[in-house]
Design a protein around this motif. Structure first.
Motif, PDB file in Angstrom:
ATOM      1  N   ALA A  71       0.830  -1.204   0.000  1.00  0.00           N
ATOM      2  CA  ALA A  71       0.000   0.000   0.000  1.00  0.00           C
ATOM      3  C   ALA A  71       0.868   1.258   0.000  1.00  0.00           C
ATOM      4  O   ALA A  71       0.509   2.270  -0.604  1.00  0.00           O
ATOM      5  N   ALA A  72       2.013   1.178   0.637  1.00  0.00           N
ATOM      6  CA  ALA A  72       2.932   2.315   0.664  1.00  0.00           C
ATOM      7  C   ALA A  72       3.775   2.381  -0.606  1.00  0.00           C
ATOM      8  O   ALA A  72       4.396   3.402  -0.885  1.00  0.00           O
ATOM      9  N   SER A  73       3.793   1.302  -1.360  1.00  0.00           N
ATOM     10  CA  SER A  73       4.689   1.185  -2.502  1.00  0.00           C
ATOM     11  C   SER A  73       3.986   1.357  -3.846  1.00  0.00           C
ATOM     12  O   SER A  73       4.560   1.021  -4.882  1.00  0.00           O
ATOM     13  N   ILE A  74       2.771   1.858  -3.834  1.00  0.00           N
ATOM     14  CA  ILE A  74       2.012   1.982  -5.075  1.00  0.00           C
ATOM     15  C   ILE A  74       2.775   2.796  -6.120  1.00  0.00           C
ATOM     16  O   ILE A  74       2.802   2.449  -7.284  1.00  0.00           O
ATOM     17  N   GLN A  75       3.415   3.854  -5.699  1.00  0.00           N
ATOM     18  CA  GLN A  75       4.206   4.685  -6.615  1.00  0.00           C
ATOM     19  C   GLN A  75       5.702   4.398  -6.491  1.00  0.00           C
ATOM     20  O   GLN A  75       6.520   5.270  -6.812  1.00  0.00           O
ATOM     21  N   ALA A  76       6.052   3.194  -6.072  1.00  0.00           N
ATOM     22  CA  ALA A  76       7.458   2.855  -5.851  1.00  0.00           C
ATOM     23  C   ALA A  76       8.272   2.869  -7.140  1.00  0.00           C
ATOM     24  O   ALA A  76       9.397   3.362  -7.163  1.00  0.00           O
ATOM     25  N   ALA A  77       7.738   2.325  -8.224  1.00  0.00           N
ATOM     26  CA  ALA A  77       8.518   2.219  -9.468  1.00  0.00           C
ATOM     27  C   ALA A  77       8.960   3.585  -9.987  1.00  0.00           C
ATOM     28  O   ALA A  77      10.152   3.772 -10.270  1.00  0.00           O
TER      29      ALA A  77
END
Length: 171
Positions: free
Chosen positions: A33-39
């Protein structure tokens, strides 16, 4: 102590395995959930030459979470959380849950709040918790300890990467 001495039926063992898998999936989901915009964030960072591509993290973590759940299940099925609050299995499983919390927190620190310094502190704590869990699991059933070795190795690599990203992106 054998599995039979724990007094668990086959159905109880299957339910237990499902519960540990579910706990791992929930931990992964909280981190995701915290990594949705990780890429895109990861792509913007100055990375060391040895940094893996963003697509590699998902498959690696999927395997690691499965191994972690199986390791916890192997320990749990020996003594569960034990009626005795001082049981080795109980203490090991509580430590396992503590490392899951530190694991999920890392993604929030690094990707959502973008605080690579605090994320590094968290991953060092995570590494220590994993190492302690591995030792405790190993003493209860060596197979469970062995299943945590890839996790400890990956988090060792991730800690080095976290530190490098922090240092390379201080501005």
């Amino acid at each position: 102590m054998s599995v039979l001495s724990a007094g668990l039926s086959r159905n109880q063992q299957i339910i237990g395995l499902f519960a540990w898998l579910l706990l791992s999936v929930v931990t992964a989901a909280i981190g995701s959930a915290a990594s949705i915009q990780a890429a895109p964030f990861y792509a913007e960072l100055i990375r060391p030459d040895w940094a893996p591509p963003a697509w590699l993290f998902g498959p690696v973590w999927t395997v690691l979470y499965a191994l972690m759940a199986i390791a916890a299940w192997l320990v749990w099925r020996i003594d569960g959380f034990g009626a005795n609050s001082g049981s080795r299995a109980r203490m090991a499983l509580l430590l396992f849950i503590a490392q899951l919390i530190a694991n999920a927190l890392w993604s929030w620190l690094f990707f959502y709040w973008r605080d690579s310094a605090l994320a590094f502190v968290d991953i060092v704590l995570l590494w220590l918790l994993i190492a302690a869990t591995l030792v405790m699991f190993w003493r209860i059933t060596p197979a469970a300890g062995v299943l945590l070795v890839p996790y400890l190795l990956w988090v060792s690599f991730a800690a080095a990467l976290n530190y490098s990203l922090w240092q390379l992106n201080l501005s």
